[in-house]
Design an enzyme around this catalytic site. Structure first.
Site, PDB file in Angstrom:
ATOM      1  N   GLY A 419       0.850  -1.192   0.000  1.00  0.00           N
ATOM      2  CA  GLY A 419       0.000   0.000   0.000  1.00  0.00           C
ATOM      3  C   GLY A 419       0.878   1.230   0.000  1.00  0.00           C
ATOM      4  N   ALA A 420       1.883   1.216   0.868  1.00  0.00           N
ATOM      5  CA  ALA A 420       2.861   2.293   0.950  1.00  0.00           C
ATOM      6  C   ALA A 420       3.987   1.799   1.846  1.00  0.00           C
ATOM      7  CB  ALA A 420       2.240   3.550   1.539  1.00  0.00           C
ATOM      8  N   ASN A 423       9.841   4.318   4.178  1.00  0.00           N
ATOM      9  CA  ASN A 423      11.269   4.625   4.099  1.00  0.00           C
ATOM     10  C   ASN A 423      11.531   6.026   4.635  1.00  0.00           C
ATOM     11  OD1 ASN A 423      11.469   2.272   2.256  1.00  0.00           O
ATOM     12  ND2 ASN A 423      10.382   3.652   0.877  1.00  0.00           N
ATOM     13  N   HIS A 454      -0.563   7.081   8.466  1.00  0.00           N
ATOM     14  CA  HIS A 454       0.095   5.856   8.937  1.00  0.00           C
ATOM     15  C   HIS A 454       1.607   5.921   8.669  1.00  0.00           C
ATOM     16  CE1 HIS A 454       0.153   1.374   9.544  1.00  0.00           C
ATOM     17  NE2 HIS A 454       1.259   1.509   8.819  1.00  0.00           N
ATOM     18  N   GLU A 455       1.961   6.230   7.435  1.00  0.00           N
ATOM     19  CA  GLU A 455       3.388   6.222   7.072  1.00  0.00           C
ATOM     20  C   GLU A 455       4.156   7.326   7.782  1.00  0.00           C
ATOM     21  OE1 GLU A 455       4.234   3.619   5.671  1.00  0.00           O
ATOM     22  OE2 GLU A 455       2.260   3.020   4.943  1.00  0.00           O
ATOM     23  N   HIS A 458       5.072   6.378  11.234  1.00  0.00           N
ATOM     24  CA  HIS A 458       6.246   5.493  11.250  1.00  0.00           C
ATOM     25  C   HIS A 458       7.558   6.271  11.313  1.00  0.00           C
ATOM     26  CE1 HIS A 458       4.840   1.441  10.852  1.00  0.00           C
ATOM     27  NE2 HIS A 458       4.246   1.609   9.697  1.00  0.00           N
ATOM     28  N   GLU A 477       3.726  -1.547  13.613  1.00  0.00           N
ATOM     29  CA  GLU A 477       2.502  -1.488  12.814  1.00  0.00           C
ATOM     30  C   GLU A 477       1.260  -1.192  13.638  1.00  0.00           C
ATOM     31  OE1 GLU A 477       2.756  -0.973   9.947  1.00  0.00           O
ATOM     32  OE2 GLU A 477       4.619  -1.883   9.262  1.00  0.00           O
TER      33      GLU A 477
HETATM   34 ZN   LIG Z   1       2.995   0.407   8.557  1.00  0.00          ZN
END
Ligand SMILES: [Zn+2]
Length: 1010
Positions: A419-420, A423, A454-455, A458, A477
């Protein structure tokens, strides 16, 4: 990586042949997962037996085969094979002589038992040499050392025997230079790795996969590289011991092909608006594919800094984690881009892209934020830019740590499987999860915003503080998923994200109720096991228990603990315990967060709380709720449940909420005699379900029939969810479920209606697949919910109302109700004849197109639209419409086209399959397709990966007959190492058994009801 609804990345193939039975037995045992850090492959069976002897506390430094061998009595191994059994018995005889006094009879018995076990260990090692487990098989060897060390590809002994790398050497810095050739689809690379020695050693072991090593030096002297392919490792042996604390440099020149799968450094392509095929190179390293792009210590705890240089042609740009410092022309139309030295990070977060891309940028609190897309789609990048800007400011404030890099790029990659991917500084996306065009609906925006949130989370949870090993993937996650909902609720309240989070929690409960589920923190070891961690449990259950903890500790305390954790472990690696420790510190009075949360992370499943009231006394009991297909029950598990409840005396406001920590098997609370009903798990913040007993359910149903608003909508949805779950486990009758559903005629909120629709749809799908046509047709006209299908086609204001409308109309049209299909056809004709300028609301697009796809002409129009659309959300909905065809020839074509990637991009195959499986016409074809193409599927989506999990569940989870159960068991059983051990296979079989049980119990009631 992006959360569950989208297919995610894949990792590499099977590494082991069949495992010995003793390993399987040990795996099944319901003990606490052992810390994966003390798992080393070497004679795997012996390690398990060592553990049996109480030696499970080896620390990392001992992770060498020698140490295990010592524990087992090295003497056995150094004898020639013909002497072994004798050696074993002589060893057993020697033992008693070490005792000082005459042992008692009891001691003797114990002693003999221990000796028998030791003898067994010896026999076992003798009979099961380690080469049994390797792909090379067993070769005749003369010395036992050769049996313990595998053979490198050049025939020499490879100096390491573990899948996990030794901890004696730690990388500090990488200098990487890459020259991808997008015409030849190959690349050349060189890497210089500086490393520090933590413990004297004479070998260096690291990862490398599928590359040709051209030459290599160690401390500037030529050195021979040994490779052990099955474990994707390379090693060098040095004659002089490496000194503790010294820095050494290993340089390797190599070449490789750009990867054809979707991980490593891979080639991606797309057709531009002029019909020309364009190529690009991109990376996807999580979890285990950095080793495909450069030799490295490819485990999350080996953090280091990176300097990356990329050679490219003039027509491309290159991007990496850090900002570019300079470009050097190399002649021949080639340029070398060099990027700043990175922060310390794990290898799985390294990334680069070489492509022709356009971008928009903006400065946000001293970070240059840019969104990149292929030039045709540049005008679809603005929504993402505005969104990421707001979220970046929010997270900077919320975490009290400013995003540490001076730039942040978001890149839409055509032909991207995950999904993505988060990095650091270079987040890569599928185009659907990043780009928003003019016709995108609010639901599309909700998706894009969710993935960005979400990303971006992270960048702190995962990038700044990283789990030590993949067993704690949920720390990454679960947290990113939790933060995604939390941040959107704060920053974009208009997106109605709380309903989405609620349905995600219900989904997590459904998965976790299966016996095939697993604890959040699970021992993982092989690449397949690592891949399987990217599932609903790590993401959705992880997020759910964090929400429960937040609700228990309070928003303020929770945030304080999170900030404490991030500040304390910044730049480091952690385990679940570290998070609990930080959260405990901020609670007042002091709470042992670990004690409570361990009950949720180290055992699988969740509790069912049974309520039994007599007068003022309310008796509570907790037990493991498991939908049991095989009648194996385990009642011993207990959870520390932060139990909450409201009653009719006080409800509908958070201040009414009563809380207590329910730790034991049973508990009793007292309530006023006047209380008519009790509702536990207020707002469904807790990860447990409740059975109120016949009397309790009746009281709730009566209250809801009088006035739906006596409870918040989350609670109403939870009652529906819980009662269906209880009926599935035969604790309440389906009759009782139907009694509750009667109140729905007064329901107006999205969450309860959606939950009821989901549950009934599930039953409908099963009946449909059984071809129980009479029952299906009755259900079509009969059900309470479906009677509500007069729902309007006009614009709806809120996102969740739109989602509900979309779901209702989709069901109605799917069932072929004329008032739905006629209206859909009208809209389609308008859309087509106006050359698509006549707008169809985005949330209705899929439904309208799916109706249109049922005619030959409509299908052709849609195929053409699919090929030429540059709006990815439209494209995806068009594809779903195409896959919803009832024409078997078209179904066969579309499955094949998505598999070979010619006209439909392969990352969409899981979506195509799940759509085909919604309809009875395609269901059996899809299952046949999976069986016939299994090996091709596992080349595209590796064993254990999320796309494969999804494909297995889509094609099998609607079977409900013994014949199909046998067929599914037979097929997967025949795969052996080609996938029969996947958890999703167990899940599939369990699900079919449960479906059969449900049908046996409830078909009669259903007949009467409809
Ligand atoms: Zn994730």
């Amino acid at each position: 990586l992006e959360g569950s609804p989208l297919p995610r990345n894949m990792i590499e193939n099977s590494m082991f042949e069949e495992e010995p039975d003793v390993v399987d037995l040990a795996k099944e045992s319901p003990s606490y997962p052992i810390d994966s850090d003390d798992v080393v492959y070497e004679p795997r069976s012996s390690r398990l037996l060592v553990r049996g002897l109480g030696e499970n506390d080896l620390d990392e430094e001992e992770e060498d085969y020698e140490s295990s061998a010592r524990l087992l009595g090295m003497s056995f191994m150094n004898r020639s094979s013909s002497q072994r059994s004798a050696a074993a018995s002589s060893y057993t005889r020697q033992q008693p002589s070490n005792s000082c006094s005459v042992p008692s009879a009891k001691k003797m018995v114990v002693g003999i038992l221990v000796l028998v076990i030791i003898a067994f260990v010896a026999m076992f090692i003798y009979f099961v040499p380690r080469c049994t487990f390797s792909k090379d098989g067993c070769q005749k060897t003369n010395s036992s050392i050769e049996q313990l060390y595998p053979k490198a590809s050049n025939g020499e002994l490879f100096p390491w025997t573990g899948l996990r790398l030794p901890a004696s050497v730690h990388p500090v810095h990488y200098e990487i230079s890459l020259q991808p050739n997008l015409t030849a689809m190959t690349f050349q690379g060189s890497v210089a790795i500086s490393m520090v020695v933590l413990q004297e050693t004479n070998k260096i072991v690291l990862h490398s996969y599928d590359m040709k090593i051209i030459n290599s030096t160690f401390q500037d002297e030529k050195v021979n590289i040994l490779e052990y392919k099955p474990w994707q490792q390379i090693a060098i042996k040095v004659s002089k011991e490496l000194k503790k604390g010294e820095i050494y440099v290993l340089k390797i020149h190599y070449s490789a092909n750009l990867s054809n799968s979707y991980d490593g450094l891979y080639n991606s392509s797309y057709i531009d608006t002029n019909g020309k095929r364009r190529v690009l190179a991109a990376t996807q390293f999580e979890p285990l594919a950095a080793r495909k792009a450069f030799p490295c210590f490819d485990e999350p705890a080996f953090k280091a800094s990176f300097v990356i240089k990329i050679t490219r042609e003039a027509e491309y740009i290159s991007l990496s984690n850090m900002p570019k410092v300079k470009t050097t022309p190399l002649g021949d139309g080639l340029f070398e881009d060099e990027f700043e030295k990175s922060v310390n990070m794990s290898t799985y977060l390294v990334a680069f892209v070489v492509a022709n891309l356009s971008s928009v940028s903006k400065n946000v609190s001293n970070t240059l934020v840019s969104v990149y897309a292929v030039p045709d789609k540049k005008d679809q990048t603005h929504y993402a830019l505005e969104t990421v800007a707001k979220l970046l400011e929010f997270y900077n404030r919320f975490f009290e740590i400013t995003y540490p890099l001076s730039k942040l790029d978001l890149v839409g990659i055509p032909d991207f499987l995950a999904g993505a991917m988060e990095n650091w500084g270079l987040i890569t996306f599928r185009e659907t999860t990043l780009l928003i065009g003019d016709h995108s609906s609010p639901i599309d925006k909700q998706l894009v915003t969710s993935v960005i949130a979400h990303e971006l989370a992270h960048q702190w949870f995962g990038n700044l503080v990283t789990m030590r090993w993949w067993n704690d993937l949920w720390l990454n996650e679960g947290f990113a998923t939790y933060m995604q909902y939390m941040s959107i609720e704060e920053v974009f309240p208009e997106l109605d994200i709380d309903n989405e989070f609620l349905s995600v929690r219900f989904k997590a409960l459904a998965k976790d109720a299966l016996n095939s589920s697993h604890p959040l923190s699970t021992k993982v070891y092989t690449p397949e096991e690592v891949a399987e961690m990217f599932d609903s449990v790590s993401y959705e259950k992880g997020a759910s228990i964090l929400l429960m903890l937040k609700a228990t500790l309070s928003k303020v305390a929770f945030r304080k603990g999170v900030i404490e954790y991030l500040k304390r472990y910044r730049g480091l690696n952690t385990q679940s315990e570290d998070l609990w420790m930080s959260l405990s510190q901020v609670t007042n009075p002091h709470t042992d967060v670990a004690e409570m949360m361990n009950t949720w992370t180290v055992q699988k499943g969740f509790p069912l709380v049974t309520v039994n009231r007599t007068g003022i006394q309310v008796n509570l009991m907790q037990e493991h709720f498991v939908l049991n297909a095989d009648n194996a029950t385990d009642h011993s598990n207990l959870w520390h449940i932060p139990l909450t409840y409201v009653s009719d005396i006080c409800n509908n406001s958070s201040s009414c909420k009563q809380v207590f920590l329910f730790k034991d098997k049973t508990a009793t609370i007292e309530v006023s005699e006047k209380v008519k009903w009790l509702k536990f798990n207020y707002r469904s913040d807790g990860f447990y379900i409740v059975d109120y007993g016949e009397q309790g359910w009746r009281a709730l149903i009566i209250a809801l029939k009088e006035n739906v608003n006596v409870l918040p909508h989350e609670d109403r949805a939870a009652l529906i969810n819980n009662i269906f779950a209880l009926s599935r486990s035969d604790r309440v009758s389906f009759r009782q479920v139907l009694n509750l559903l009667v109140y729905l005629k007064n329901e107006t909120e999205t969450a309860p209606l959606t939950e009821a629709l989901t549950q009934l749809n599930h039953i409908f799908m099963l009946l449909d697949k059984r071809s129980d046509l009479l029952l299906v047709s009755r259900m079509t006209v009969g059900s309470t919910i479906i009677k509500r299908l007069y729902q309007s086609w006009e614009e709806e204001s809120s996102v969740s109302k739109q989602a509900l409308r979309s779901a209702l109309l989709e069901t109605a049209c799917h069932l072929g109700r004329p008032n739905c299909t006629n209206q859909a056809n009208r809209l389609f004709v308008q859309w087509r004849t106006s050359n698509k300028t006549e707008h169809i609301p985005g949330d209705l697009l899929k439904t309208v197109l799916s109706v249109a796809a049922q005619t030959e002409k409509g299908w052709q129009v849609l195929l053409d639209t699919y090929k030429h659309s540059i709006y990815d959300s439209e494209k995806r909905k068009t594809l779903q419409a195409l896959a919803s065809t009832q024409d078997v020839r078209k179904i066969v074509w579309i499955l094949k086209a998505a598999l070979d990637g010619s006209e439909i991009q392969t990352p969409e195959l899981p979506l195509v399959i799940s759509t085909v499986c919604r309809h009875s016409a395609g269901y059996l074809h899809a299952w046949d397709f999976v069986k016939e193409n299994w090996d091709k599927l596992t080349q595209k989506f590796s064993i254990g990966s999320f796309p494969l999990q999804s494909i297995i569940m889509s094609t099998t989870s609607q079977f409900s007959t013994k014949t199909h159960l046998d067929e599914v068991e037979r097929f997967f059983g025949s795969l052996k190492e080609r996938g029969s051990k996947m958890r999703s296979v167990q899940e599939a079989i369990e699900t079919i058994k449960l479906n059969i049980q449900w049908m046996d119990r409830n078909l009669v009631t259903l007949w009467k009801w409809l």
